[in-house]
Design an enzyme around this catalytic site. Sequence first.
Site, mmCIF file in Angstrom:
data_model
loop_
_atom_site.group_PDB
_atom_site.id
_atom_site.type_symbol
_atom_site.label_atom_id
_atom_site.label_comp_id
_atom_site.label_asym_id
_atom_site.label_seq_id
_atom_site.Cartn_x
_atom_site.Cartn_y
_atom_site.Cartn_z
ATOM 1 N N ASP A 40 28.333 5.233 -34.871
ATOM 2 C CA ASP A 40 29.384 4.273 -34.323
ATOM 3 C C ASP A 40 30.094 4.512 -33.246
ATOM 4 O O ASP A 40 30.599 3.586 -32.470
ATOM 5 C CB ASP A 40 30.095 3.989 -35.804
ATOM 6 C CG ASP A 40 29.175 3.258 -37.035
ATOM 7 O OD1 ASP A 40 28.558 2.538 -36.532
ATOM 8 O OD2 ASP A 40 29.746 3.321 -38.061
ATOM 9 N N TYR A 97 40.174 3.657 -40.147
ATOM 10 C CA TYR A 97 41.352 4.230 -40.005
ATOM 11 C C TYR A 97 42.298 3.527 -41.203
ATOM 12 O O TYR A 97 42.847 4.049 -42.075
ATOM 13 C CB TYR A 97 42.173 4.398 -38.839
ATOM 14 C CG TYR A 97 43.326 5.437 -38.871
ATOM 15 C CD1 TYR A 97 43.651 6.235 -39.873
ATOM 16 C CD2 TYR A 97 43.944 5.514 -37.569
ATOM 17 C CE1 TYR A 97 44.690 6.917 -39.860
ATOM 18 C CE2 TYR A 97 45.082 6.325 -37.826
ATOM 19 C CZ TYR A 97 45.398 7.244 -38.704
ATOM 20 O OH TYR A 97 46.663 8.027 -38.590
#
Length: 265
Positions: A50, A164
């Site tokens: 990614d 996150y």
Amino acid sequence: MTNNTIFFFEPNNKNSKKITEDLVNLFSGLGVTTVDNCNDADIVASIGGDGAFLQAVRKNDFRSDCMYIGIGIEEKNYMYVDFNYHNLSEIRQVFKTNNFETRSYPVIEVKVNNNQPNYCLNEFTIRTSLVRTIMMDIYIDDFLFEHFNGDGIVISTPTGSTGYNKSLGGAVVDPLISAMQVTELGSVNNNNHRTLGTSFLLSKARPLTLVIDQSDDYYPIMSMDNEALSVQNTETVRIKLSDKKINTIRLHNNTFWHKTQRNFL
């Protein structure tokens, strides 16, 4: 959108030449020519995970007139990467039969002070670089929503909500929802300081403005996806959902929620 040319993006050229050669030969057999300039490509293919996909989009200036695909080289589950080098037959079959749909992912625009805007596909983060909190006023449109005091703020796209943002307790958001999510980092809540204390979503019609307290030197650290943003004397940061969107493919039975299930459940 045509699919006649392809550019292979390898961060740091750390992968073997054989991988690239095999992919070049595969797409050549499908009538797709490999080009040396990403701006000339109908397809931009990242080789790696990614992180490589995010870099490929950034290095290609978040073009909306091409299609991005990710080709993994390890046996792992990813959120942006749909294909794997160890299953070349799937790539060949999908492109030979055009057995896919194009899907669009929203992009966040970030403008620091009066500088040119920057863009991110996953998230924008601003946090203190010192062993103390950072204070800033948070405006929604032109409305002063709260006085923030804490470690920082993370603003994520729906596709970035599994990164996150999720680790901070934020919600996982369907990419079909055109919104950005605001999540706090270590906010201070007491008799002197008060924040909402939870993540919230903003539509494209509601830009966010952060006004950094100038009474002290905070030197905030800012990042866009997996790269640092270097700006001195940060006073204001304006964030909104951009008109830009990046296009990638949607394989059958491989939606955002299929990937979320494979990665987290």
